[in-house]
Design an enzyme around this catalytic site. Structure first.
Site, short mmCIF file in Angstrom:
data_model
loop_
_atom_site.label_atom_id
_atom_site.label_comp_id
_atom_site.label_asym_id
_atom_site.label_seq_id
_atom_site.Cartn_x
_atom_site.Cartn_y
_atom_site.Cartn_z
N SER A 62 0.89 -0.83 0.20
CA SER A 62 0.15 0.06 0.01
C SER A 62 0.61 1.48 0.27
CB SER A 62 -0.80 -0.15 0.90
OG SER A 62 -1.63 -0.65 1.35
N1 SAH Z 1 -0.21 -5.21 4.59
C1 SAH Z 1 0.72 -5.50 3.12
C2 SAH Z 1 0.07 -4.63 1.78
C3 SAH Z 1 -1.09 -6.59 1.39
S1 SAH Z 1 -1.96 -6.07 0.30
C4 SAH Z 1 2.05 -4.56 2.92
O1 SAH Z 1 2.47 -3.09 3.66
O2 SAH Z 1 2.56 -5.19 2.45
C5 SAH Z 1 -2.87 -7.40 0.61
C6 SAH Z 1 -2.93 -8.36 1.07
O3 SAH Z 1 -3.91 -9.56 1.24
C7 SAH Z 1 -2.15 -9.79 -0.51
O4 SAH Z 1 -1.27 -9.71 0.14
C8 SAH Z 1 -2.98 -10.50 -0.57
O5 SAH Z 1 -2.74 -11.67 -0.41
C9 SAH Z 1 -3.42 -10.53 1.52
N2 SAH Z 1 -4.84 -11.34 0.90
C10 SAH Z 1 -5.97 -11.38 -0.09
N3 SAH Z 1 -6.98 -12.04 0.75
C11 SAH Z 1 -6.42 -12.43 2.59
C12 SAH Z 1 -7.22 -13.21 2.77
N4 SAH Z 1 -8.47 -13.61 2.70
N5 SAH Z 1 -6.10 -13.38 4.08
C13 SAH Z 1 -5.24 -13.73 4.15
N6 SAH Z 1 -4.63 -12.47 3.37
C14 SAH Z 1 -5.42 -12.49 2.63
#
Ligand code: SAH
Length: 216
Positions: A62
Site C-alpha cells: 500500500s
Molecule cells: N499490508 C501489506 C499490503 C498487502 S496487499 C503490505 O504492507 O505490504 C493485501 C494482501 O492481502 C495481499 O498480499 C493478499 O494476498 C492478502 N490477502 C487477500 N485475501 C486474504 C485473506 N483472506 N487472508 C489473508 N490474506 C489475504
C-alpha cells in the site's frame, strides 16, 4: 542530501503531514521503518513514492499515506495486540509493530508470508507473529485483538473480526467491491462508524470462495 530532498522527509511532510497524519507516534514509526527493504529490489528507488508498488502474486504494498491513515485510525496503544490482515510485504506489520505490543499478521499466500517473515526477522521486528491462512476468519488462536487492520477489501466486514475484537477494539478496513471501497473504522462498542474516504485495495479472498491459494 538536503533535508527537503530526502525521500523519507518528503514522505513525512508532503504525503503524510500535509494530508492530515498528525499522530506523532505514527509519523515516527513511518520515519523509522526502512520501506525500501520491503519493496522488490528493482523498485527500491521508488520505495517512498506516493503510490502503491507491485509485489509477487499480483499483490501490492500500500501507498505510505494509506498505511499511516489506517494505523492512525486504529489508535494503537503500546500494550495492544493487533491483527494485520494481508501481510503482503510485511511493511504495514513492521510499522504497526512499533506502535503496539504484538502484531499478528496473516497472509493467504505462503510465498509472500515467508518472504515477509524473512524481512521482518532480518530487520529485528521480533514482536510480529506471521501466520499463513485465511484472514477472513480472523485468527482465533491469538484473539482478542485491540485492533484489526486490513489491507484487503471485503464487501462486508467478516463476522469473525467482530467476534475476535476486545471490548474497546477497533477495526479499520476497506469495505466495498473490487473497483472502489471506503476505508471504514468500526468499534466493538457499536458507536458510530467512521468513513475515511475512498480507497482501492486488492480483494479479501476467502478459502471458502476460491479454495486454498496456489503460489505461482
Ligand atoms: N499490508 C501489506 C499490503 C498487502 S496487499 C503490505 O504492507 O505490504 C493485501 C494482501 O492481502 C495481499 O498480499 C493478499 O494476498 C492478502 N490477502 C487477500 N485475501 C486474504 C485473506 N483472506 N487472508 C489473508 N490474506 C489475504
Amino acid at each position: 542530501m538536503g533535508r527537503h530532498t530526502d525521500p523519507v522527509e518528503q514522505m513525512l511532510r508532503y504525503h503524510l503531514r500535509d494530508r492530515g497524519i498528525i499522530d506523532e507516534r505514527v509519523l515516527r514509526a513511518m520515519a523509522q521503518v526502512p520501506r525500501e527493504e520491503f519493496v522488490p529490489s528493482s523498485l527500491r528507488a521508488e520505495a517512498y513514492a506516493d503510490h502503491p508498488l507491485p509485489l509477487a502474486q499480483g499483490q501490492t504494498i500500500s501507498q505510505p499515506f494509506i498505511v499511516a491513515l489506517t494505523l492512525q485510525a486504529a489508535a494503537l496503544e503500546p500494550s495492544d495486540t493487533v491483527l494485520d490482515v494481508g501481510t503482503g510485504s510485511g511493511y504495514a506489520a513492521a510499522v504497526a509493530s512499533l506502535l503496539a505490543e504484538t502484531v499478528v499478521t496473516i497472509e493467504r499466500f505462503d510465498s509472500l508470508a515467508q518472504s515477509a517473515e524473512e524481512t521482518l526477522q532480518r530487520l529485528g521486528y521480533s514482536n510480529v507473529l506471521s501466520v499463513v491462512g485465511d484472514g477472513s476468519r480472523g485468527c482465533p488462536e491469538h484473539a482478542p485483538y485491540d485492533a484489526i487492520v486490513s489491507a484487503a477489501a471485503a464487501e462486508n466486514v467478516p463476522d469473525a473480526w467482530r467476534t475476535q475484537l476486545a471490548p474497546r477494539g477497533r477495526i479499520v478496513a476497506p469495505v466495498g467491491g473490487t473497483w472502489g471501497q471506503r476505508l471504514r473504522v468500526l468499534r466493538a462498542d457499536g458507536s458510530k462508524e467512521k468513513d475515511l474516504g475512498g480507497v482501492r485495495f486488492v480483494p479479501l479472498i476467502s478459502d471458502e470462495s476460491v479454495g486454498p491459494p496456489h503460489d505461482a
